[in-house]
Scaffold this motif. Structure first.
Motif, PDB file in Angstrom:
ATOM      1  N   HIS A 251       0.812  -1.218   0.000  1.00  0.00           N
ATOM      2  CA  HIS A 251       0.000   0.000   0.000  1.00  0.00           C
ATOM      3  C   HIS A 251       0.848   1.271   0.000  1.00  0.00           C
ATOM      4  O   HIS A 251       1.782   1.394   0.794  1.00  0.00           O
ATOM      5  CB  HIS A 251      -0.906   0.041   1.235  1.00  0.00           C
ATOM      6  N   VAL A 252       0.498   2.201  -0.879  1.00  0.00           N
ATOM      7  CA  VAL A 252       1.079   3.543  -0.882  1.00  0.00           C
ATOM      8  C   VAL A 252      -0.080   4.531  -0.813  1.00  0.00           C
ATOM      9  O   VAL A 252      -1.067   4.392  -1.544  1.00  0.00           O
ATOM     10  CB  VAL A 252       1.915   3.817  -2.152  1.00  0.00           C
ATOM     11  N   ILE A 253       0.029   5.504   0.095  1.00  0.00           N
ATOM     12  CA  ILE A 253      -1.001   6.523   0.220  1.00  0.00           C
ATOM     13  C   ILE A 253      -0.394   7.899  -0.014  1.00  0.00           C
ATOM     14  O   ILE A 253       0.595   8.266   0.620  1.00  0.00           O
ATOM     15  CB  ILE A 253      -1.670   6.494   1.611  1.00  0.00           C
ATOM     16  N   ASN A 254      -0.978   8.645  -0.930  1.00  0.00           N
ATOM     17  CA  ASN A 254      -0.602  10.041  -1.121  1.00  0.00           C
ATOM     18  C   ASN A 254      -1.488  10.869  -0.208  1.00  0.00           C
ATOM     19  O   ASN A 254      -2.635  11.179  -0.560  1.00  0.00           O
ATOM     20  CB  ASN A 254      -0.795  10.460  -2.580  1.00  0.00           C
ATOM     21  N   PHE A 255      -0.995  11.188   0.980  1.00  0.00           N
ATOM     22  CA  PHE A 255      -1.759  12.024   1.895  1.00  0.00           C
ATOM     23  C   PHE A 255      -1.975  13.395   1.255  1.00  0.00           C
ATOM     24  O   PHE A 255      -3.013  14.014   1.439  1.00  0.00           O
ATOM     25  CB  PHE A 255      -1.000  12.164   3.219  1.00  0.00           C
ATOM     26  N   GLU A 256      -0.991  13.823   0.493  1.00  0.00           N
ATOM     27  CA  GLU A 256      -1.091  15.031  -0.331  1.00  0.00           C
ATOM     28  C   GLU A 256      -0.520  14.701  -1.698  1.00  0.00           C
ATOM     29  O   GLU A 256       0.499  14.015  -1.791  1.00  0.00           O
ATOM     30  CB  GLU A 256      -0.286  16.179   0.285  1.00  0.00           C
ATOM     31  N   LEU A 257      -1.145  15.171  -2.742  1.00  0.00           N
ATOM     32  CA  LEU A 257      -0.615  14.953  -4.082  1.00  0.00           C
ATOM     33  C   LEU A 257       0.635  15.803  -4.283  1.00  0.00           C
ATOM     34  O   LEU A 257       0.712  16.937  -3.812  1.00  0.00           O
ATOM     35  CB  LEU A 257      -1.643  15.315  -5.145  1.00  0.00           C
ATOM     36  N   PRO A 258       1.611  15.281  -5.011  1.00  0.00           N
ATOM     37  CA  PRO A 258       2.791  16.097  -5.323  1.00  0.00           C
ATOM     38  C   PRO A 258       2.426  17.137  -6.368  1.00  0.00           C
ATOM     39  O   PRO A 258       1.539  16.917  -7.198  1.00  0.00           O
ATOM     40  CB  PRO A 258       3.786  15.072  -5.882  1.00  0.00           C
ATOM     41  N   ASN A 259       3.099  18.282  -6.335  1.00  0.00           N
ATOM     42  CA  ASN A 259       2.804  19.303  -7.344  1.00  0.00           C
ATOM     43  C   ASN A 259       3.573  19.063  -8.639  1.00  0.00           C
ATOM     44  O   ASN A 259       3.382  19.772  -9.618  1.00  0.00           O
ATOM     45  CB  ASN A 259       3.092  20.709  -6.796  1.00  0.00           C
ATOM     46  N   VAL A 260       4.431  18.059  -8.658  1.00  0.00           N
ATOM     47  CA  VAL A 260       5.127  17.635  -9.876  1.00  0.00           C
ATOM     48  C   VAL A 260       4.576  16.263 -10.250  1.00  0.00           C
ATOM     49  O   VAL A 260       4.741  15.297  -9.496  1.00  0.00           O
ATOM     50  CB  VAL A 260       6.648  17.561  -9.653  1.00  0.00           C
ATOM     51  N   SER A 261       3.924  16.167 -11.398  1.00  0.00           N
ATOM     52  CA  SER A 261       3.212  14.942 -11.778  1.00  0.00           C
ATOM     53  C   SER A 261       4.115  13.717 -11.803  1.00  0.00           C
ATOM     54  O   SER A 261       3.713  12.615 -11.405  1.00  0.00           O
ATOM     55  CB  SER A 261       2.559  15.127 -13.151  1.00  0.00           C
ATOM     56  N   GLU A 262       5.362  13.890 -12.271  1.00  0.00           N
ATOM     57  CA  GLU A 262       6.279  12.744 -12.351  1.00  0.00           C
ATOM     58  C   GLU A 262       6.549  12.129 -10.980  1.00  0.00           C
ATOM     59  O   GLU A 262       6.803  10.928 -10.867  1.00  0.00           O
ATOM     60  CB  GLU A 262       7.603  13.162 -13.003  1.00  0.00           C
ATOM     61  N   ASP A 263       6.495  12.960  -9.932  1.00  0.00           N
ATOM     62  CA  ASP A 263       6.727  12.441  -8.576  1.00  0.00           C
ATOM     63  C   ASP A 263       5.639  11.459  -8.165  1.00  0.00           C
ATOM     64  O   ASP A 263       5.874  10.561  -7.360  1.00  0.00           O
ATOM     65  CB  ASP A 263       6.798  13.593  -7.571  1.00  0.00           C
ATOM     66  N   TYR A 264       4.441  11.630  -8.719  1.00  0.00           N
ATOM     67  CA  TYR A 264       3.349  10.686  -8.435  1.00  0.00           C
ATOM     68  C   TYR A 264       3.726   9.295  -8.922  1.00  0.00           C
ATOM     69  O   TYR A 264       3.529   8.300  -8.220  1.00  0.00           O
ATOM     70  CB  TYR A 264       2.065  11.159  -9.108  1.00  0.00           C
TER      71      TYR A 264
END
Length: 425
Positions: free
Chosen positions: A314-327
């Motif tokens: 499991h990976v959770i993005n508590f906040e989305l990154p502002n750089v799409s590639e980091d997602y």
């Protein structure tokens, strides 16, 4: 193609076999023969592609075929942006060189330099290092790079993000001009190409993505939620799902610390990992996470770079990154080696544009759900959150000028001329 067809020595094939590998990954199949031919290589390879073995295996082969000098000067240097990645690469070198007469060492900041100096004095063929500590020990005359035959710049894009350009240039001036250069990066941006032109000689460019892309093997999901309800929702998901190993990403160190405290208060064992943590604390947190004594590891993007966590569910993005590639980097921590994985993103109104950019990048719409009791705020603004701005649920009463405090946590704009210490991550 099997590893035995790539031209590697029997000692390396024995080490590969011991690890249970039979066939190379695409990046290994493309890069290894080129490195063995002595060519400079510019490779694009993301996390999970097997890139580390793509340069360590041929590097070790070349060194083992040459004459071993009596005092063991540094003949190969691998430069990495973070401590965790340096430790991972070093472990890789140690495993693959088990049946070779080669010595290796790793040096990075955040820990006592005395043991590292002792290793340097004994001599080594392969040195894995972060820029700050490397230059520090060189300035103290504890090491020399004038015998380096092979130079590897790993995660070059992150190096630039962290402001290491000047340090990289200083390191290159300490090595012989005649050497083989290998550069690995997740992207071929303009800055990366400019850097490559500065030290690669007639490089061969190779590119490889994971055999199964994140879109193919990872179940992705978005929960639309009010910003102030994110903490409650992430605790609910982990608790009710009885998830035992979860990597959670926050945008800031402050956010990581606060979320970690909230989880512990809710009875969930958690640890935070970021640049303000000592190396000992980071190592302990990662070890606990891998062993299962820590259920949740809360991390910032830079601190998580290079973390090797096999079969992470499991990976959770508590906040989305502002750089799409980091997602893509984030969710790539799960779904490795053909295993299934789940990536969940908690998206508030002000992250709407980030979500749109991410979906455009990966070429798909991510399924959206809303959990009763954690509904998004219909009146919230969809204007993008300012870089480094703290979440409302974490905000405490500011001391003094609030705008000045916010600036302390603001992520700097990308500048390849900016220098930072290797203890930042």
């Amino acid at each position: 193609m099997a590893f035995k067809k790539l031209g590697l020595s029997s000692a390396l094939l024995k080490a590969i076999d011991k690890k249970g590998y039979i066939n190379p990954s695409p990046i290994q199949e493309k890069a290894i023969p080129l490195v063995l031919e002595g060519k400079d290589v510019l490779a694009s390879a993301q996390t999970g592609t097997g890139k580390t073995a793509g340069f360590t295996l041929p590097l070790l082969h070349i060194l083992s075929q040459g004459n071993s000098l009596r005092n063991r000067p540094v003949r190969a240097l691998v430069l990495t942006p973070t401590r965790e990645l340096a430790a991972q690469v070093y472990a890789n070198v140690k495993e693959y060189s088990e049946f070779l007469d080669l010595r290796s060492a790793v040096i990075f900041g955040g820990v006592n330099q005395k043991p590292q100096i002792a290793n340097l004095k004994r001599g080594m063929d392969v040195l894995v290092a972060t820029p700050g500590r490397l230059l520090d020990l060189h300035n103290q005359r504890f090491l020399s790079l004038d015998k380096v035959e092979i130079f590897v710049l790993d995660e070059a894009d992150r190096m630039l993000d962290m402001g290491f350009l000047r340090d990289i240039e200083r390191v290159m001036k300490l090595m012989p001009e005649k050497r083989q250069n290998l550069m690995f990066s997740a992207t071929f941006s303009k800055d990366i190409k400019k850097l490559a032109q500065g030290f690669l000689r007639n490089p061969v460019q190779v590119e490889a993505t994971p055999e199964n892309t994140a879109v193919e093997v990872i179940q992705q999901k978005v929960y639309r939620v009010a910003k102030g309800k994110k903490t409650g929702l992430v605790i609910k998901l982990i608790s009710e799902g009885k998830w035992q190993q979860v990597l959670v990403f926050t945008r800031t160190k402050h956010g990581a610390n606060n979320l970690c405290k909230k989880m512990i208060s809710a009875g969930i064992t958690a640890a935070a990992i970021h640049g303000n943590k000592s190396q000992g604390a980071r190592t302990k947190a990662l070890a606990g996470f891998k062993s299962g004594s820590v259920r949740v590891l809360v991390a910032t993007d830079i601190a998580a770079r290079g973390l090797d966590i096999p079969l992470l569910p499991h990976v959770i993005n508590f906040e989305l990154p502002n750089v799409s590639e980091d997602y893509v980097h984030r969710i790539g921590r799960t779904g490795r080696a053909g295993a299934s994985g789940e990536a969940i993103s908690l998206v508030s109104a002000d992250e709407t544009s980030y979500l749109r950019d991410i979906q455009k990048l990966i070429g798909m719409k991510i399924p959206v759900e809303i959990v009763e009791g954690f509904e998004p705020d219909p009146n919230a603004s969809t204007a993008p959150i300012k870089q480094g701005q703290r979440n409302n649920q974490f905000r405490s009463k500011p001391k003094g000028n609030s705008s000045r405090n916010n600036n302390k946590n603001r992520r700097p704009k990308h500048n390849i001329n900016k220098r930072s210490s290797d203890t930042r991550s």
